[in-house]
Structures are given as structure tokens and as C-alpha cells.
Design a protein around this motif. Sequence first.
Motif, PDB file in Angstrom:
ATOM      1  N   GLY A  62       0.790  -1.228   0.000  1.00  0.00           N
ATOM      2  CA  GLY A  62       0.000   0.000   0.000  1.00  0.00           C
ATOM      3  C   GLY A  62       0.814   1.266   0.000  1.00  0.00           C
ATOM      4  N   ALA A  63       2.148   1.130  -0.091  1.00  0.00           N
ATOM      5  CA  ALA A  63       3.002   2.322  -0.056  1.00  0.00           C
ATOM      6  C   ALA A  63       2.985   3.096  -1.371  1.00  0.00           C
ATOM      7  CB  ALA A  63       4.441   1.926   0.282  1.00  0.00           C
ATOM      8  N   GLY A  64       2.598   2.427  -2.469  1.00  0.00           N
ATOM      9  CA  GLY A  64       2.571   3.090  -3.777  1.00  0.00           C
ATOM     10  C   GLY A  64       3.587   2.548  -4.756  1.00  0.00           C
ATOM     11  N   LYS A  65       4.263   1.465  -4.394  1.00  0.00           N
ATOM     12  CA  LYS A  65       5.316   0.903  -5.257  1.00  0.00           C
ATOM     13  C   LYS A  65       4.751   0.404  -6.581  1.00  0.00           C
ATOM     14  CE  LYS A  65       6.651  -2.373  -2.486  1.00  0.00           C
ATOM     15  NZ  LYS A  65       5.530  -2.293  -1.518  1.00  0.00           N
ATOM     16  N   THR A  66       3.731  -0.454  -6.506  1.00  0.00           N
ATOM     17  CA  THR A  66       3.157  -1.035  -7.719  1.00  0.00           C
ATOM     18  C   THR A  66       2.541   0.040  -8.605  1.00  0.00           C
ATOM     19  OG1 THR A  66       2.756  -3.196  -6.717  1.00  0.00           O
ATOM     20  CG2 THR A  66       1.388  -2.603  -8.612  1.00  0.00           C
ATOM     21  N   THR A  67       1.829   0.990  -8.000  1.00  0.00           N
ATOM     22  CA  THR A  67       1.228   2.080  -8.766  1.00  0.00           C
ATOM     23  C   THR A  67       2.303   2.873  -9.502  1.00  0.00           C
ATOM     24  OG1 THR A  67      -0.615   2.265  -7.207  1.00  0.00           O
ATOM     25  CG2 THR A  67      -0.199   4.158  -8.628  1.00  0.00           C
ATOM     26  N   THR A  68       3.425   3.113  -8.835  1.00  0.00           N
ATOM     27  CA  THR A  68       4.534   3.839  -9.460  1.00  0.00           C
ATOM     28  C   THR A  68       5.068   3.089 -10.674  1.00  0.00           C
ATOM     29  OG1 THR A  68       5.193   4.851  -7.361  1.00  0.00           O
ATOM     30  CG2 THR A  68       6.854   4.751  -9.104  1.00  0.00           C
ATOM     31  N   LEU A  69       5.313   1.795 -10.518  1.00  0.00           N
ATOM     32  CA  LEU A  69       5.851   1.009 -11.630  1.00  0.00           C
ATOM     33  C   LEU A  69       4.840   0.899 -12.769  1.00  0.00           C
ATOM     34  CD1 LEU A  69       7.854  -1.889  -9.931  1.00  0.00           C
ATOM     35  CD2 LEU A  69       8.584   0.397 -10.585  1.00  0.00           C
ATOM     36  N   ARG A  70       3.579   0.832 -12.443  1.00  0.00           N
ATOM     37  CA  ARG A  70       2.556   0.765 -13.502  1.00  0.00           C
ATOM     38  C   ARG A  70       2.476   2.072 -14.275  1.00  0.00           C
ATOM     39  NH1 ARG A  70      -1.026  -3.437 -13.609  1.00  0.00           N
ATOM     40  NH2 ARG A  70      -0.726  -5.029 -12.004  1.00  0.00           N
ATOM     41  N   MET A  71       2.680   3.178 -13.599  1.00  0.00           N
ATOM     42  CA  MET A  71       2.708   4.461 -14.314  1.00  0.00           C
ATOM     43  C   MET A  71       3.924   4.530 -15.228  1.00  0.00           C
ATOM     44  SD  MET A  71       1.319   7.463 -11.751  1.00  0.00           S
ATOM     45  CE  MET A  71       2.227   7.011 -10.266  1.00  0.00           C
ATOM     46  N   ILE A  72       5.091   4.161 -14.714  1.00  0.00           N
ATOM     47  CA  ILE A  72       6.305   4.208 -15.527  1.00  0.00           C
ATOM     48  C   ILE A  72       6.206   3.248 -16.708  1.00  0.00           C
ATOM     49  CG2 ILE A  72       8.791   3.733 -15.525  1.00  0.00           C
ATOM     50  CD1 ILE A  72       8.843   4.734 -12.631  1.00  0.00           C
ATOM     51  N   SER A  73       5.485   2.147 -16.525  1.00  0.00           N
ATOM     52  CA  SER A  73       5.306   1.159 -17.601  1.00  0.00           C
ATOM     53  C   SER A  73       4.176   1.527 -18.549  1.00  0.00           C
ATOM     54  CB  SER A  73       5.042  -0.219 -16.991  1.00  0.00           C
ATOM     55  OG  SER A  73       6.104  -0.624 -16.160  1.00  0.00           O
ATOM     56  N   THR A  74       3.546   2.656 -18.336  1.00  0.00           N
ATOM     57  CA  THR A  74       2.442   3.214 -19.148  1.00  0.00           C
ATOM     58  C   THR A  74       1.170   2.387 -19.067  1.00  0.00           C
ATOM     59  OG1 THR A  74       2.880   2.110 -21.303  1.00  0.00           O
ATOM     60  CG2 THR A  74       4.173   4.101 -20.793  1.00  0.00           C
ATOM     61  N   LEU A  75       1.026   1.564 -18.032  1.00  0.00           N
ATOM     62  CA  LEU A  75      -0.202   0.791 -17.861  1.00  0.00           C
ATOM     63  C   LEU A  75      -1.321   1.646 -17.292  1.00  0.00           C
ATOM     64  CD1 LEU A  75       1.239  -2.564 -16.473  1.00  0.00           C
ATOM     65  CD2 LEU A  75       0.496  -2.057 -18.805  1.00  0.00           C
ATOM     66  N   ILE A  76      -0.961   2.625 -16.488  1.00  0.00           N
ATOM     67  CA  ILE A  76      -1.925   3.606 -15.995  1.00  0.00           C
ATOM     68  C   ILE A  76      -1.312   4.996 -16.157  1.00  0.00           C
ATOM     69  CG2 ILE A  76      -3.133   2.093 -14.378  1.00  0.00           C
ATOM     70  CD1 ILE A  76      -1.439   3.204 -12.134  1.00  0.00           C
ATOM     71  N   ARG A  77      -2.156   5.987 -16.297  1.00  0.00           N
ATOM     72  CA  ARG A  77      -1.693   7.348 -16.565  1.00  0.00           C
ATOM     73  C   ARG A  77      -1.654   8.148 -15.260  1.00  0.00           C
ATOM     74  NH1 ARG A  77      -1.638  10.461 -21.334  1.00  0.00           N
ATOM     75  NH2 ARG A  77      -1.781  12.720 -21.001  1.00  0.00           N
ATOM     76  N   PRO A  78      -0.593   8.887 -15.024  1.00  0.00           N
ATOM     77  CA  PRO A  78      -0.542   9.702 -13.804  1.00  0.00           C
ATOM     78  C   PRO A  78      -1.553  10.831 -13.848  1.00  0.00           C
ATOM     79  CG  PRO A  78       1.309  10.236 -15.240  1.00  0.00           C
ATOM     80  CD  PRO A  78       0.628   9.039 -15.840  1.00  0.00           C
ATOM     81  N   ASP A  79      -2.038  11.232 -12.675  1.00  0.00           N
ATOM     82  CA  ASP A  79      -2.912  12.394 -12.589  1.00  0.00           C
ATOM     83  C   ASP A  79      -2.110  13.673 -12.758  1.00  0.00           C
ATOM     84  OD1 ASP A  79      -5.031  10.677 -12.046  1.00  0.00           O
ATOM     85  OD2 ASP A  79      -4.758  10.824  -9.879  1.00  0.00           O
ATOM     86  N   ALA A  80      -0.855  13.619 -12.328  1.00  0.00           N
ATOM     87  CA  ALA A  80       0.036  14.774 -12.448  1.00  0.00           C
ATOM     88  C   ALA A  80       1.467  14.265 -12.476  1.00  0.00           C
ATOM     89  CB  ALA A  80      -0.175  15.734 -11.284  1.00  0.00           C
ATOM     90  N   GLY A  81       2.364  15.127 -12.928  1.00  0.00           N
ATOM     91  CA  GLY A  81       3.759  14.737 -13.043  1.00  0.00           C
ATOM     92  C   GLY A  81       4.024  13.951 -14.313  1.00  0.00           C
ATOM     93  N   ASP A  82       5.238  13.463 -14.444  1.00  0.00           N
ATOM     94  CA  ASP A  82       5.631  12.719 -15.636  1.00  0.00           C
ATOM     95  C   ASP A  82       6.820  11.836 -15.273  1.00  0.00           C
ATOM     96  OD1 ASP A  82       5.826  11.835 -18.255  1.00  0.00           O
ATOM     97  OD2 ASP A  82       5.961  13.845 -19.138  1.00  0.00           O
ATOM     98  N   ALA A  83       7.174  10.964 -16.173  1.00  0.00           N
ATOM     99  CA  ALA A  83       8.394  10.170 -16.037  1.00  0.00           C
ATOM    100  C   ALA A  83       8.986  10.009 -17.422  1.00  0.00           C
ATOM    101  CB  ALA A  83       8.103   8.807 -15.410  1.00  0.00           C
ATOM    102  N   PHE A  84      10.299   9.882 -17.470  1.00  0.00           N
ATOM    103  CA  PHE A  84      11.005   9.747 -18.738  1.00  0.00           C
ATOM    104  C   PHE A  84      11.809   8.463 -18.733  1.00  0.00           C
ATOM    105  CE2 PHE A  84      10.323  14.194 -17.842  1.00  0.00           C
ATOM    106  CZ  PHE A  84       9.800  14.674 -19.038  1.00  0.00           C
ATOM    107  N   VAL A  85      11.653   7.693 -19.800  1.00  0.00           N
ATOM    108  CA  VAL A  85      12.397   6.451 -19.979  1.00  0.00           C
ATOM    109  C   VAL A  85      13.213   6.590 -21.255  1.00  0.00           C
ATOM    110  CG1 VAL A  85      12.268   3.961 -20.308  1.00  0.00           C
ATOM    111  CG2 VAL A  85      10.625   5.097 -18.812  1.00  0.00           C
ATOM    112  N   CYS A  86      14.528   6.605 -21.115  1.00  0.00           N
ATOM    113  CA  CYS A  86      15.432   6.842 -22.254  1.00  0.00           C
ATOM    114  C   CYS A  86      15.036   8.106 -23.012  1.00  0.00           C
ATOM    115  CB  CYS A  86      15.445   5.637 -23.184  1.00  0.00           C
ATOM    116  SG  CYS A  86      16.039   4.121 -22.418  1.00  0.00           S
ATOM    117  N   GLY A  87      14.590   9.106 -22.265  1.00  0.00           N
ATOM    118  CA  GLY A  87      14.247  10.394 -22.853  1.00  0.00           C
ATOM    119  C   GLY A  87      12.816  10.536 -23.317  1.00  0.00           C
TER     120      GLY A  87
END
Length: 266
Positions: A62-87
Motif C-alpha cells: 500500500g506504499a505506492g510501489k506497484t502504482t509507481t511502476l505501472r505508471m512508468i510502464s504506461t499501464l496507468i496514466r498519472p494524474d500529475a507529473g511525468d516520467a522519462f524512460v530513455c528520454g
Amino acid sequence: MTTPFEELGEEVVRAAELKKTFPLSRKQRKIEKTNLTKKVAVNGLSFSARKGEIYGLLGPNGAGKTTTLRMISTLIRPDAGDAFVCGHSIVKEPEKVRDKIGFMTGELKLEGFFTPDYLFNFFGAMHGVEKSVLQERKKTLFERFGIDKFAQVRVKDLSTGMLQKVSLVVSIVHDPEVVIFDEPTNGLDVVTAKVVTDFLLELKAMNKSILLSTHIFSLVEKLCDRVGIILDGKMAVEGTLEEVCGNTSLEDKFFEIYREIKGELV
């Protein structure tokens, strides 16, 4: 004009103020003993992972680990912010991000009717891997994980450990630059868990970037070059084990931080 990747140099993954909120059902509100209708799963999370390193996200359920990885993997879209993978932005260029990553989770559901051989070919074709390259890669990976003997066995008839191995090779069929694992050893027997952790070290030696989530202290201590401790969707502390822990153990340091932030005794 430089891209975020060029600015970062060796940083291959960068999360920048990621935020994700989920609605809470009446049942969920009752379980969590709250009147709030929404839960902030990830709250302004930022960190970066470098080329050729294993970066661990450590935290309780429940800390947010899985949600974070799912956002970075583009499985779910963040409500705010962004992440960059190889630019490439997960918000603006999700298809380019998917070309660069392999994502493995214990929740990956493979259709029980199909065989490992069929699934590897299917996902390889989906990623546009040339047939000759695909067959050579299949031979190497199937032999490496002992899947070759079960290549024509339907997924529904495989053991849990073998199924996890199939999930792993399918997730890296396209030889991605960044490999993301959500709880990589969860539910595995000790033998299969060692096979997976040894392979993570092999990927690191190949200069891949590995991002993993876990709640297991020993896994972080064995594998990770750097670690970020997440509590309530926020980054509590990050750095090398030496920077984070000093002269104490990771477990002791984690609970010290936990008590400071949560105000609870464990």
C-alpha cells in the motif's frame, strides 16, 4: 534543443513529481476506516535510475510501489507529473516507452490454453522482433531457464515456478534497455527465486537498467545499487545502502524512518 535524457546523461529512468489518486468504494472506506472518497496512492514522487544499475523501491504493502511502476510502464496514466524512460515521456510518448521497457509482475495473466512457445512467438511478433532473431533469443532464454522441456506444454499445466519463468522471458522477448519488476520473487520457491535474482544480476552485467519493487530487505541488500524507501506514496529517503543506512542494517533503518513518519511503533 536537448531532451530530458540528454540532460540526465547516465540516468535512464526519471520520475518527476508523479501523482496518482484512486476512488474508494464504500467497502474500501470501511476496510480502511476512513470517510475519504479518494486515496492518494502516489503523491509527488521523484527519483531516477541509472544505466547498468539495479534500483529498488522498498516499502510496505500500500506504499505506492506497484502504482509507481505501472505508471512508468504506461499501464496507468498519472494524474500529475511525468516520467522519462530513455528520454521519452510516459505521458506524451507511451508507445516509445513501451519499446524500451520490459515489465514483469506476479499479476501477469497468461492465457492457459497457449504454450510457452506460442506465447514467446506472439509477443515477439507484437514487438516487431525479426523471426531469425526471435528464434535465436527463444533458444537462449528457454535453455537458460529450463523452459525448453516445457515449450509445448499448455500454460495451465505448468507449475507456479515455471509459469513465473515463462512470464519473465515473455516480458524481455524484445531485449529491452530497461527491465521493470514488481515483486520479482513474490510467491516463488527458493530455487526459482534464486534463478530470477541471478538473472537480474546478469542483466545488470549486460548494462541494462533494472527497476524493482519489493518489501524484502535481504533482496535489496543483495541486488540493489541504490534504494528508495516509499511510505504513503512519498519518497522518505533514497541513495546507496551506505548513504541510507550508515552503520545500521536496512531493516533497522527502515523501521526508524517508519516510526518517524508514521508515528507508530512496530
